[in-house]
Structures are given as structure tokens and as C-alpha cells.
Write an enzyme that holds these catalytic residues in place. Structure first.
Site, PDB file in Angstrom:
ATOM      1  N   HIS A  14       0.843  -1.197   0.000  1.00  0.00           N
ATOM      2  CA  HIS A  14       0.000   0.000   0.000  1.00  0.00           C
ATOM      3  C   HIS A  14       0.880   1.250   0.000  1.00  0.00           C
ATOM      4  O   HIS A  14       2.102   1.182   0.112  1.00  0.00           O
ATOM      5  CB  HIS A  14      -0.966   0.005   1.194  1.00  0.00           C
ATOM      6  CG  HIS A  14      -0.345   0.319   2.517  1.00  0.00           C
ATOM      7  ND1 HIS A  14      -1.056   0.833   3.579  1.00  0.00           N
ATOM      8  CD2 HIS A  14       0.934   0.201   2.968  1.00  0.00           C
ATOM      9  CE1 HIS A  14      -0.261   1.010   4.603  1.00  0.00           C
ATOM     10  NE2 HIS A  14       0.942   0.634   4.281  1.00  0.00           N
ATOM     11  N   CYS A  33       5.979   6.242   4.531  1.00  0.00           N
ATOM     12  CA  CYS A  33       4.765   5.510   4.128  1.00  0.00           C
ATOM     13  C   CYS A  33       4.121   6.118   2.890  1.00  0.00           C
ATOM     14  O   CYS A  33       3.217   5.527   2.301  1.00  0.00           O
ATOM     15  CB  CYS A  33       3.756   5.466   5.274  1.00  0.00           C
ATOM     16  SG  CYS A  33       4.360   4.554   6.689  1.00  0.00           S
ATOM     17  N   HIS A  39       4.930   0.123  -0.382  1.00  0.00           N
ATOM     18  CA  HIS A  39       5.717  -0.805   0.443  1.00  0.00           C
ATOM     19  C   HIS A  39       4.759  -1.870   0.957  1.00  0.00           C
ATOM     20  O   HIS A  39       3.540  -1.720   0.836  1.00  0.00           O
ATOM     21  CB  HIS A  39       6.386  -0.057   1.611  1.00  0.00           C
ATOM     22  CG  HIS A  39       5.396   0.561   2.536  1.00  0.00           C
ATOM     23  ND1 HIS A  39       4.826   1.787   2.309  1.00  0.00           N
ATOM     24  CD2 HIS A  39       4.830   0.100   3.672  1.00  0.00           C
ATOM     25  CE1 HIS A  39       3.965   2.056   3.270  1.00  0.00           C
ATOM     26  NE2 HIS A  39       3.941   1.045   4.117  1.00  0.00           N
ATOM     27  N   HIS A  41       3.428  -5.089   3.822  1.00  0.00           N
ATOM     28  CA  HIS A  41       3.335  -5.583   5.203  1.00  0.00           C
ATOM     29  C   HIS A  41       2.849  -7.024   5.196  1.00  0.00           C
ATOM     30  O   HIS A  41       2.070  -7.417   4.317  1.00  0.00           O
ATOM     31  CB  HIS A  41       2.317  -4.779   6.025  1.00  0.00           C
ATOM     32  CG  HIS A  41       2.681  -3.356   6.211  1.00  0.00           C
ATOM     33  ND1 HIS A  41       3.629  -2.935   7.115  1.00  0.00           N
ATOM     34  CD2 HIS A  41       2.228  -2.236   5.601  1.00  0.00           C
ATOM     35  CE1 HIS A  41       3.729  -1.616   7.075  1.00  0.00           C
ATOM     36  NE2 HIS A  41       2.890  -1.166   6.155  1.00  0.00           N
ATOM     37  N   ASP A  79      -5.166 -10.400  -0.017  1.00  0.00           N
ATOM     38  CA  ASP A  79      -3.873 -11.079   0.055  1.00  0.00           C
ATOM     39  C   ASP A  79      -3.129 -10.978  -1.278  1.00  0.00           C
ATOM     40  O   ASP A  79      -3.698 -11.254  -2.334  1.00  0.00           O
ATOM     41  CB  ASP A  79      -4.092 -12.546   0.424  1.00  0.00           C
ATOM     42  CG  ASP A  79      -2.788 -13.268   0.709  1.00  0.00           C
ATOM     43  OD1 ASP A  79      -1.855 -12.633   1.252  1.00  0.00           O
ATOM     44  OD2 ASP A  79      -2.705 -14.475   0.395  1.00  0.00           O
ATOM     45  N   HIS A  80      -1.876 -10.544  -1.199  1.00  0.00           N
ATOM     46  CA  HIS A  80      -1.030 -10.357  -2.383  1.00  0.00           C
ATOM     47  C   HIS A  80      -1.618  -9.335  -3.348  1.00  0.00           C
ATOM     48  O   HIS A  80      -1.513  -9.479  -4.575  1.00  0.00           O
ATOM     49  CB  HIS A  80      -0.724 -11.696  -3.071  1.00  0.00           C
ATOM     50  CG  HIS A  80       0.248 -12.536  -2.291  1.00  0.00           C
ATOM     51  ND1 HIS A  80      -0.098 -13.163  -1.121  1.00  0.00           N
ATOM     52  CD2 HIS A  80       1.547 -12.797  -2.495  1.00  0.00           C
ATOM     53  CE1 HIS A  80       0.950 -13.795  -0.638  1.00  0.00           C
ATOM     54  NE2 HIS A  80       1.976 -13.584  -1.447  1.00  0.00           N
ATOM     55  N   GLU A 124      -0.215  -4.812  12.155  1.00  0.00           N
ATOM     56  CA  GLU A 124       0.435  -4.394  10.907  1.00  0.00           C
ATOM     57  C   GLU A 124       1.902  -4.804  10.916  1.00  0.00           C
ATOM     58  O   GLU A 124       2.487  -5.121   9.892  1.00  0.00           O
ATOM     59  CB  GLU A 124       0.312  -2.883  10.759  1.00  0.00           C
ATOM     60  CG  GLU A 124       0.854  -2.327   9.462  1.00  0.00           C
ATOM     61  CD  GLU A 124       1.008  -0.817   9.567  1.00  0.00           C
ATOM     62  OE1 GLU A 124       0.362  -0.121   8.795  1.00  0.00           O
ATOM     63  OE2 GLU A 124       1.761  -0.357  10.443  1.00  0.00           O
TER      64      GLU A 124
END
Ligand code: NI
Length: 135
Positions: A14, A33, A39, A41, A79-80, A124
Site C-alpha cells: 500500500h 509511508c 511498500h 506488510h 492477500d497479495h 500491521e
């Protein structure tokens, strides 16, 4: 009241960016950020349902059902993925973990077959935790 929780993990990228602010203001507010290409998580999600124990089954909720509901409605969609670009229900949302918790709550709250959604918790990182209880 009894509480039952299901833990799931997902990985996503994100970028924190508010389009109402200019680039300089975004950098000042979000720091690294706001890095233009994003980047990632490895998030941990904990969904907790609260309610009464069913005297017939001895369950509050069948955890297999809860697992499938969380996977189908949330995990498979994030996810991904790039949370800013790939997820319909996050369009126009600043993808902070606070906002993820609220968005996941809205998706899941009316899909819990027994008991009621009690909290949506997201880690996170190892050290940063977020929790939403619907109000
Ligand atoms: Ni981040």
C-alpha cells in the site's frame, strides 16, 4: 458471553496518500509511508465473535464456517494485492490499518451466522496493533 477468535494472515502492499493534500503535505504527514511506489506488510487479522454457547452443539460458532467467511470475504480480496489499487471496497480510502479494520468490520458484521461480530483486530507489524469494535 463467550468469545471465539479466528486468526488469518495476509500480505499486501500500500501507499499512504491523501489526494486532498499536495505532495509536500503528504510527505510531511506520512513520511516514508508516502513513498511513491508503495511498500508491503505481513498483516495478522484476528476476528472475534461474541455470544452465547448453543446448548445443542456446545459451540458459539463453528470455526470452520467463520474461517470460510473471513477467507472468502476479506483474505481472498486483499492477500497479495495492492490495497490502494486492487481492492474494490478500499477505493477512495486512505489505506491505514485503522481504515482497514473499519472496512473489514463493515464487510463481516452482517455475515456472522451465530453470535455477533465483537472485534476486528489487525497487527500491521510485530509492534503495531489496531482494533475496531463497531463504534
Ligand atoms: Ni505501511
Amino acid at each position: 458471553m463467550i468469545y471465539v477468535s479466528r486468526r488469518e494472515v495476509f500480505s499486501a502492499s500500500h501507499r499512504l496518500h491523501n489526494p486532498a493534500l499536495n505532495d509536500e503535505e503528504n510527505r510531511a504527514l506520512f513520511g516514508k509511508c508516502n513513498s511513491p511506489n508503495g511498500h508491503g506488510h505481513n498483516y495478522t487479522l484476528i476476528i472475534t465473535v461474541g455470544g452465547e454457547i448453543d446448548p445443542v452443539s456446545g459451540y458459539l460458532i463453528d470455526l470452520k464456517k467463520l474461517k470460510d467467511i473471513v477467507k472468502e470475504n476479506v483474505i481472498d480480496k486483499v492477500d497479495h494485492k495492492n490495497l490502494n489499487m486492487d481492492v474494490d471496497f478500499l477505493k477512495g480510502v486512505i489505506t491505514t490499518t485503522e481504515n482497514l479494520a473499519v472496512a473489514f468490520w463493515k464487510i463481516l458484521a452482517d455475515k456472522i451466522p451465530s453470535g455477533r461480530l465483537y472485534s476486528v483486530k489487525i497487527a500491521e507489524t510485530e509492534n503495531n496493533f489496531f482494533e475496531y469494535k463497531g463504534e
